[in-house]
Design an enzyme around this catalytic site. Sequence first.
Site, PDB file in Angstrom:
ATOM      1  N   LYS A 157       0.830  -1.209   0.000  1.00 57.62           N
ATOM      2  CA  LYS A 157       0.000   0.000   0.000  1.00 57.62           C
ATOM      3  C   LYS A 157       0.872   1.269   0.000  1.00 57.62           C
ATOM      4  O   LYS A 157       0.639   2.183  -0.782  1.00 57.62           O
ATOM      5  CB  LYS A 157      -0.930   0.022   1.225  1.00 57.62           C
ATOM      6  CG  LYS A 157      -1.819  -1.198   1.356  1.00 57.62           C
ATOM      7  CD  LYS A 157      -2.734  -1.128   2.561  1.00 57.62           C
ATOM      8  CE  LYS A 157      -2.017  -1.079   3.894  1.00 57.62           C
ATOM      9  NZ  LYS A 157      -1.247  -2.300   4.242  1.00 57.62           N
TER      10      LYS A 157
ATOM     11  N   ARG B 108      -9.287   1.359   9.319  1.00 58.78           N
ATOM     12  CA  ARG B 108      -8.951  -0.032   9.610  1.00 58.78           C
ATOM     13  C   ARG B 108     -10.032  -0.711  10.427  1.00 58.78           C
ATOM     14  O   ARG B 108      -9.906  -1.888  10.756  1.00 58.78           O
ATOM     15  CB  ARG B 108      -7.656  -0.066  10.413  1.00 58.78           C
ATOM     16  CG  ARG B 108      -6.419  -0.433   9.633  1.00 58.78           C
ATOM     17  CD  ARG B 108      -5.277  -0.263  10.595  1.00 58.78           C
ATOM     18  NE  ARG B 108      -4.140  -1.057  10.326  1.00 58.78           N
ATOM     19  CZ  ARG B 108      -3.060  -0.626   9.688  1.00 58.78           C
ATOM     20  NH1 ARG B 108      -3.027   0.572   9.158  1.00 58.78           N
ATOM     21  NH2 ARG B 108      -2.015  -1.409   9.579  1.00 58.78           N
TER      22      ARG B 108
ATOM     23  N   ARG C 193      11.926  -5.814   4.405  1.00 60.50           N
ATOM     24  CA  ARG C 193      11.748  -4.354   4.278  1.00 60.50           C
ATOM     25  C   ARG C 193      12.733  -3.616   5.182  1.00 60.50           C
ATOM     26  O   ARG C 193      12.923  -3.978   6.341  1.00 60.50           O
ATOM     27  CB  ARG C 193      10.324  -3.955   4.665  1.00 60.50           C
ATOM     28  CG  ARG C 193      10.170  -2.433   4.743  1.00 60.50           C
ATOM     29  CD  ARG C 193       8.759  -1.980   4.795  1.00 60.50           C
ATOM     30  NE  ARG C 193       8.043  -2.441   5.959  1.00 60.50           N
ATOM     31  CZ  ARG C 193       6.751  -2.220   6.178  1.00 60.50           C
ATOM     32  NH1 ARG C 193       6.057  -1.554   5.286  1.00 60.50           N
ATOM     33  NH2 ARG C 193       6.163  -2.677   7.250  1.00 60.50           N
TER      34      ARG C 193
ATOM     35  N   ARG D 139      11.839  -1.997  10.604  1.00 64.16           N
ATOM     36  CA  ARG D 139      10.801  -1.515  11.522  1.00 64.16           C
ATOM     37  C   ARG D 139      10.646  -2.521  12.657  1.00 64.16           C
ATOM     38  O   ARG D 139      10.628  -3.724  12.417  1.00 64.16           O
ATOM     39  CB  ARG D 139       9.471  -1.381  10.771  1.00 64.16           C
ATOM     40  CG  ARG D 139       9.081   0.050  10.506  1.00 64.16           C
ATOM     41  CD  ARG D 139       7.941   0.182   9.574  1.00 64.16           C
ATOM     42  NE  ARG D 139       6.709  -0.434  10.029  1.00 64.16           N
ATOM     43  CZ  ARG D 139       5.560  -0.377   9.353  1.00 64.16           C
ATOM     44  NH1 ARG D 139       5.514   0.278   8.220  1.00 64.16           N
ATOM     45  NH2 ARG D 139       4.477  -0.955   9.799  1.00 64.16           N
TER      46      ARG D 139
ATOM     47  N   ARG E 274       0.010  -8.961  13.472  1.00 63.28           N
ATOM     48  CA  ARG E 274      -0.610  -7.927  12.623  1.00 63.28           C
ATOM     49  C   ARG E 274      -1.537  -8.559  11.596  1.00 63.28           C
ATOM     50  O   ARG E 274      -2.606  -8.029  11.299  1.00 63.28           O
ATOM     51  CB  ARG E 274       0.462  -7.085  11.930  1.00 63.28           C
ATOM     52  CG  ARG E 274       1.117  -6.077  12.874  1.00 63.28           C
ATOM     53  CD  ARG E 274       2.447  -5.575  12.359  1.00 63.28           C
ATOM     54  NE  ARG E 274       2.346  -4.849  11.110  1.00 63.28           N
ATOM     55  CZ  ARG E 274       3.382  -4.650  10.288  1.00 63.28           C
ATOM     56  NH1 ARG E 274       4.574  -5.131  10.589  1.00 63.28           N
ATOM     57  NH2 ARG E 274       3.210  -3.967   9.181  1.00 63.28           N
TER      58      ARG E 274
HETATM   59  P1  AP5 Z   1       4.868  -1.550   1.692  1.00 65.66           P
HETATM   60  O1  AP5 Z   1       4.493  -0.731   0.513  1.00 65.66           O
HETATM   61  O2  AP5 Z   1       5.633  -0.893   2.777  1.00 65.66           O
HETATM   62  O3  AP5 Z   1       3.568  -2.301   2.255  1.00 65.66           O
HETATM   63  P2  AP5 Z   1       2.356  -1.759   3.142  1.00 65.66           P
HETATM   64  O4  AP5 Z   1       1.135  -2.416   2.646  1.00 65.66           O
HETATM   65  O5  AP5 Z   1       2.376  -0.248   3.175  1.00 65.66           O
HETATM   66  O6  AP5 Z   1       2.777  -2.378   4.511  1.00 65.66           O
HETATM   67  P3  AP5 Z   1       2.791  -1.791   6.018  1.00 65.66           P
HETATM   68  O7  AP5 Z   1       3.471  -2.839   6.846  1.00 65.66           O
HETATM   69  O8  AP5 Z   1       3.392  -0.416   6.076  1.00 65.66           O
HETATM   70  O9  AP5 Z   1       1.301  -1.749   6.313  1.00 65.66           O
HETATM   71  P4  AP5 Z   1       0.618  -1.799   7.669  1.00 65.66           P
HETATM   72  O10 AP5 Z   1      -0.755  -1.468   7.255  1.00 65.66           O
HETATM   73  O11 AP5 Z   1       0.781  -2.993   8.478  1.00 65.66           O
HETATM   74  O12 AP5 Z   1       1.463  -0.745   8.525  1.00 65.66           O
HETATM   75  P5  AP5 Z   1       1.141   0.730   9.012  1.00 65.66           P
HETATM   76  O13 AP5 Z   1       2.397   1.481   8.965  1.00 65.66           O
HETATM   77  O14 AP5 Z   1      -0.061   1.258   8.320  1.00 65.66           O
HETATM   78  O15 AP5 Z   1       5.669  -2.834   1.159  1.00 65.66           O
HETATM   79  C1  AP5 Z   1       6.255  -3.759   2.062  1.00 65.66           C
HETATM   80  C2  AP5 Z   1       7.628  -4.193   1.512  1.00 65.66           C
HETATM   81  O16 AP5 Z   1       7.425  -4.904   0.289  1.00 65.66           O
HETATM   82  C3  AP5 Z   1       8.568  -3.044   1.164  1.00 65.66           C
HETATM   83  O17 AP5 Z   1       9.870  -3.443   1.473  1.00 65.66           O
HETATM   84  C4  AP5 Z   1       8.385  -2.844  -0.349  1.00 65.66           C
HETATM   85  O18 AP5 Z   1       9.573  -2.355  -0.954  1.00 65.66           O
HETATM   86  C5  AP5 Z   1       8.077  -4.270  -0.814  1.00 65.66           C
HETATM   87  N1  AP5 Z   1       7.113  -4.322  -1.921  1.00 65.66           N
HETATM   88  C6  AP5 Z   1       6.021  -3.547  -2.113  1.00 65.66           C
HETATM   89  N2  AP5 Z   1       5.344  -3.947  -3.206  1.00 65.66           N
HETATM   90  C7  AP5 Z   1       6.003  -5.022  -3.699  1.00 65.66           C
HETATM   91  C8  AP5 Z   1       5.792  -5.887  -4.826  1.00 65.66           C
HETATM   92  N3  AP5 Z   1       4.753  -5.726  -5.664  1.00 65.66           N
HETATM   93  N4  AP5 Z   1       6.681  -6.889  -5.035  1.00 65.66           N
HETATM   94  C9  AP5 Z   1       7.742  -7.064  -4.188  1.00 65.66           C
HETATM   95  N5  AP5 Z   1       7.997  -6.268  -3.116  1.00 65.66           N
HETATM   96  C10 AP5 Z   1       7.139  -5.269  -2.877  1.00 65.66           C
HETATM   97  O19 AP5 Z   1       0.682   0.461  10.519  1.00 65.66           O
HETATM   98  C11 AP5 Z   1       1.594   0.106  11.527  1.00 65.66           C
HETATM   99  C12 AP5 Z   1       0.885   0.056  12.871  1.00 65.66           C
HETATM  100  O20 AP5 Z   1       0.339   1.362  13.189  1.00 65.66           O
HETATM  101  C13 AP5 Z   1      -0.327  -0.892  12.933  1.00 65.66           C
HETATM  102  O21 AP5 Z   1       0.067  -2.222  13.216  1.00 65.66           O
HETATM  103  C14 AP5 Z   1      -1.144  -0.256  14.072  1.00 65.66           C
HETATM  104  O22 AP5 Z   1      -0.568  -0.565  15.323  1.00 65.66           O
HETATM  105  C15 AP5 Z   1      -0.935   1.234  13.831  1.00 65.66           C
HETATM  106  N6  AP5 Z   1      -1.981   1.809  12.940  1.00 65.66           N
HETATM  107  C16 AP5 Z   1      -1.789   2.352  11.711  1.00 65.66           C
HETATM  108  N7  AP5 Z   1      -2.953   2.772  11.190  1.00 65.66           N
HETATM  109  C17 AP5 Z   1      -3.912   2.494  12.117  1.00 65.66           C
HETATM  110  C18 AP5 Z   1      -5.306   2.668  12.129  1.00 65.66           C
HETATM  111  N8  AP5 Z   1      -5.978   3.224  11.097  1.00 65.66           N
HETATM  112  N9  AP5 Z   1      -5.979   2.259  13.234  1.00 65.66           N
HETATM  113  C19 AP5 Z   1      -5.335   1.707  14.283  1.00 65.66           C
HETATM  114  N10 AP5 Z   1      -4.006   1.484  14.322  1.00 65.66           N
HETATM  115  C20 AP5 Z   1      -3.288   1.890  13.245  1.00 65.66           C
END
Ligand code: AP5
Length: 225
Positions: free
Chosen positions: A13, A88, A127, A160, A171
Site C-alpha cells: 500500500k 482499519r 523491508r 521496523r 498484525r
Molecule cells: P509496503 O508498501 O511498505 O507495504 P504496506 O502495505 O504499506 O505495509 P505496512 O506494513 O506499512 O502496512 P501496515 O498497514 O501494516 O502498517 P502501518 O504502517 O499502516 O511494502 C512492504 C515491503 O514490500 C517493502 O519493502 C516494499 O519495498 C516491498 N514491496 C512492495 N510492493 C512489492 C511488490 N509488488 N513486489 C515485491 N515487493 C514489494 O501500521 C503500523 C501500525 O500502526 C499498525 O500495526 C497499528 O498498530 C498502527 N496503525 C496504523 N494505522 C492504524 C489505524 N488506522 N488504526 C489503528 N491502528 C493503526
Amino acid sequence: MRIVFLGPPGAGKGTQAETVSRVEKIPHISSGNLLREAIETGTDTGAKARSYIEKGLLVPDQVVVGIIKDRILKTDCKNGFVLDGFPRTLLQAKILDEMLRTLGKCVDLVFYFVVSEDAVVERLSGRVMCSICGANYHVKFVPPRKKDICDKCNGKLHQRADDKPETVLERLKVYREQTAGLVEYYRNNKILKEISSDLKIEVISKNIADIINNELKKQKKTKVG
Ligand code: AP5
C-alpha cells in the site's frame, strides 16, 4: 480524488501510495507514518500509540481518528488525498464518511490489495526504511544502491520494530479480525476495486493508474452532462 488503500500489512500500500501521490499530485497520508512520527517527536498521541504498535495491535480509534482528521483538514488535501492504512475498523470508516460528508465530499475509490500471506511475510521480513526520510526499500525487491544507506538522503536504513516475524503474524491476525470486514462495507458502497498485489511493483502501478484514469473520465463526463 479521494482514495483509500485497504489491504493486509506488507501488501504494498505504501509503495503504491507514493506513486499515486506523485502522479496525481495529491498527498499520501499514511496513518502508520503519522503515528510513528508522533512517537518520534514525543507527543501525547505518540505516547498513547507506542505500546499498541509494538505489539502489532490496532491503536484505539479515537487516537487515530484525531490525527487523520487534523491531516485531512489541511489545505493541501483540498483536491484529494490517498489514505494508506486508514480506515482499519468499521467505526473509522463511518467517521471518515461522515467527516467528508460535512465537507460535501466522499471517498471516490477504494483499492483492495489482494496478496498471499507468503508474499506478505517475505516482503516484511526484507523491508528496510530510512531513519531520516522514511523511504521504504526491500533488500531483494527494491534494494538501495549502497547497502543500508538511503538513496534519497544518505540516512541509515533499519528494520521496523513491528516487522519482526512474531509481530507480523499478530498484525496479520489483527487484520483478519478487525479490518478485512471493511471490504464488504466498501463493496456495498460500490467503490471497491480489487487489485492483485502479487505482481511486480510497476505492473500494479499501471493497473491502479488505469482505474484512476477511468474514474476521472467518468467524473468529467458527469460534470459535463
Ligand atoms: P509496503 O508498501 O511498505 O507495504 P504496506 O502495505 O504499506 O505495509 P505496512 O506494513 O506499512 O502496512 P501496515 O498497514 O501494516 O502498517 P502501518 O504502517 O499502516 O511494502 C512492504 C515491503 O514490500 C517493502 O519493502 C516494499 O519495498 C516491498 N514491496 C512492495 N510492493 C512489492 C511488490 N509488488 N513486489 C515485491 N515487493 C514489494 O501500521 C503500523 C501500525 O500502526 C499498525 O500495526 C497499528 O498498530 C498502527 N496503525 C496504523 N494505522 C492504524 C489505524 N488506522 N488504526 C489503528 N491502528 C493503526
